[in-house]
Design an enzyme around this catalytic site. Structure first.
Site, PDB file in Angstrom:
ATOM      1  CG  ASN A  10      -1.428   1.256   0.921  1.00 43.72           C
ATOM      2  OD1 ASN A  10      -1.707   2.222   0.211  1.00 43.72           O
ATOM      3  ND2 ASN A  10      -2.354   1.770   2.557  1.00 43.72           N
ATOM      4  CE  LYS A  12      -0.108   3.810   4.974  1.00 40.89           C
ATOM      5  NZ  LYS A  12      -0.018   3.660   6.329  1.00 40.89           N
ATOM      6  CG  HIS A  96      -5.807   2.096   5.440  1.00 37.46           C
ATOM      7  ND1 HIS A  96      -5.118   2.301   6.121  1.00 37.46           N
ATOM      8  CD2 HIS A  96      -4.812   1.274   5.232  1.00 37.46           C
ATOM      9  CE1 HIS A  96      -4.434   2.935   6.782  1.00 37.46           C
ATOM     10  NE2 HIS A  96      -3.223   1.348   6.485  1.00 37.46           N
ATOM     11  CD  GLU A  98      -2.739   5.134   6.374  1.00 40.63           C
ATOM     12  OE1 GLU A  98      -1.922   5.306   7.158  1.00 40.63           O
ATOM     13  OE2 GLU A  98      -3.098   5.586   4.989  1.00 40.63           O
ATOM     14  CD  GLU A 168      -2.879  -1.758   8.079  1.00 41.24           C
ATOM     15  OE1 GLU A 168      -2.145  -1.906   6.957  1.00 41.24           O
ATOM     16  OE2 GLU A 168      -3.887  -0.955   7.523  1.00 41.24           O
ATOM     17  N   GLY A 174       2.552   3.548  10.515  1.00 43.46           N
ATOM     18  CA  GLY A 174       3.304   4.314  10.762  1.00 43.46           C
ATOM     19  C   GLY A 174       3.708   4.490  11.947  1.00 43.46           C
ATOM     20  CB  SER A 213       5.701  -0.752  12.086  1.00 45.67           C
ATOM     21  OG  SER A 213       4.627   0.719  12.439  1.00 45.67           O
TER      22      SER A 213
END
Length: 252
Positions: A10, A12, A96, A98, A168, A174, A213
């Site tokens: 991904n 992003k 996701h 985000e 996740e 991140g 991560s």
């Protein structure tokens, strides 16, 4: 021994045409090392066509980071499943954290998109996960179970056969923090149990990915867990050598 068979990159909101070219070259040079592992690259929309051209003859699949729940029409700025199919997209990331946080996507919207994606014959990668406060309050499973129930609502067994679930933990995305293999396995085992209870044999075969991560130096230990079938890779997927090392770890 690895139990992984699927690794998804991904990117992003990162990357450029040079990265698509470099990544395809590195994957081509190293693909013999992870033969049998399904590798998917999810670049931004603007790079889908470019990436598709580079990997056309390779054993690498193309994925998108999002899609509209609508088939077509007056939806400015949106991209439909048919548009993705025309580019050769096979996988679509949905829900996701985000997008849930920044674009306020609800579980109900994720479910609508999952229905659209799977009805079209593409694979929906449904992301679930808890934040740090929820984990510290010991609410990890209740949060994830609710996400699963609502995000997969209404999908038939046939549609579920085109679903991947990616766990996740938001606190590990991140941040450099990673759930330990045991922590990740505990959640994956509960997800597997829920899927089997609700979808029987289809649920038993649903690929479960870990993301948060994942790096070359921890992928092997994560992928050795019984219910971790691969990874959804963020930052490490922007470096060809690092990403190939994770793919090699998936092969074991």
């Amino acid at each position: 021994m690895s139990n992984a068979s699927l690794v998804i990159a991904n990117w992003k909101m990162n990357g450029n045409r040079a990265l698509t070219r470099n990544m395809s070259e590195v994957l081509r040079d190293n693909q013999a090392d992870f033969k049998g592992v399904n590798v998917v690259i999810c670049p931004p929309y603007t790079l889908l066509s470019e990436m598709a051209g580079h990997i056309y003859y390779d054993d690498v699949a193309l994925g998108a980071q999002n899609v509209s729940e609508y088939e077509s029409g007056a939806h400015t700025g949106e991209v439909s499943v048919a548009m993705l199919q025309e580019l050769g997209v096979e996988y679509v990331l949905l829900g996701h954290s985000e997008r849930r946080a920044e674009q306020h996507e609800s579980d109900q919207l994720v479910a609508a998109k999952a229905a659209t994606v799977t009805q079209a014959g593409l694979t929906a990668v449904i992301c679930v996960g808890e934040d740090k406060a929820q984990r510290e309050a010991d609410n990890t499973w209740s949060v994830i179970q609710a996400q699963l129930e609502k995000s997969l609502a209404g999908l038939s067994a046939k549609q579920m056969a085109r679903v991947v679930v990616a766990y996740e933990p938001i606190w590990a995305i991140g941040t450099g923090e990673t759930a330990s293999p045991a922590q990740a396995q505990e959640v994956h085992a509960k997800i597997r149990g829920w899927l089997v209870e609700n979808y029987q044999q289809v649920g038993a075969k649903t690929p479960l990915l870990y993301g948060g991560s994942v790096k070359a130096n921890n992928a092997e230990s994560l992928f050795s867990e019984a219910d971790i079938n691969g990874g959804l890779i963020g930052g490490a997927s922007l470096n060809g050598e690092d990403f190939c090392a994770i793919c090699r770890a998936a092969k074991g």
